[in-house]
Design a protein around this motif. Sequence first.
Motif, short mmCIF file in Angstrom:
data_model
loop_
_atom_site.label_atom_id
_atom_site.label_comp_id
_atom_site.label_asym_id
_atom_site.label_seq_id
_atom_site.Cartn_x
_atom_site.Cartn_y
_atom_site.Cartn_z
N PRO A 131 68.09 -16.98 -41.17
CA PRO A 131 67.02 -17.87 -41.89
C PRO A 131 66.37 -16.85 -42.46
N ILE A 132 66.47 -17.77 -44.34
CA ILE A 132 66.06 -16.41 -44.96
C ILE A 132 64.58 -16.47 -45.87
N PRO A 133 63.41 -16.14 -45.96
CA PRO A 133 62.64 -16.41 -46.38
C PRO A 133 62.18 -16.86 -47.97
N HIS A 134 61.93 -18.47 -48.63
CA HIS A 134 62.05 -18.62 -50.32
C HIS A 134 61.12 -17.41 -50.55
N ASN A 135 60.04 -17.21 -50.40
CA ASN A 135 58.86 -17.08 -51.38
C ASN A 135 58.53 -15.86 -50.16
N GLY A 136 58.61 -15.41 -48.67
CA GLY A 136 58.20 -14.82 -48.52
C GLY A 136 56.57 -14.79 -47.80
N CYS A 137 56.18 -13.83 -46.34
CA CYS A 137 54.63 -14.27 -46.67
C CYS A 137 53.48 -12.87 -47.91
N ARG A 138 52.38 -14.05 -47.30
CA ARG A 138 51.55 -13.23 -48.68
C ARG A 138 51.57 -11.91 -48.31
N PRO A 139 51.25 -11.35 -49.71
CA PRO A 139 51.59 -9.72 -49.62
C PRO A 139 49.92 -8.93 -48.79
N PRO A 140 49.22 -8.30 -48.16
CA PRO A 140 48.72 -8.00 -47.57
C PRO A 140 46.90 -7.42 -49.35
#
Length: 145
Positions: A131-140
């Motif tokens: 699995p590859i994240p399309h946009n990733g997690c929200r940054p801090p």
Amino acid sequence: MKKARPRINPPRMNRLLTSRRYRLLRRNVRKIRNGVIHIQASINNTIITVTDLEGQVVSWDSAGTSGFKGPKRGTPYAAQIATKNAIYVLVKESMKRAEVMVKGVGPGRDAALRTVVRSGVKLDFIRDVTPIPHNGCRPPKRRRL
């Protein structure tokens, strides 16, 4: 003409695969000609699952259940032994063709795949399903001083 023998060696009957477990594996094997081999390679462990084309699990093994403990589970050798244990009985009985799905980025990924190729099973395809994240997690949030 002589029948071609599978090129995979039988698993050693030592701490990696007890004879009791080997008997259980032999007794519960269904005859399948085509199957799907799922290899999940994480940093700490490698899990191999063999299913039929409908997705019903026929056999499985992991580096942890093969007798490796702690950091040794993540090694390529542990993945090789686990793969050999998972597919040996199926190759010996009836498995001729397989599809391979590889997931993860662990060190046992290539060793498990090499063991499947050496087993004598004809591979239809090898697919990477990591699995590859399309946009990733929200940054801090931005740090305020």
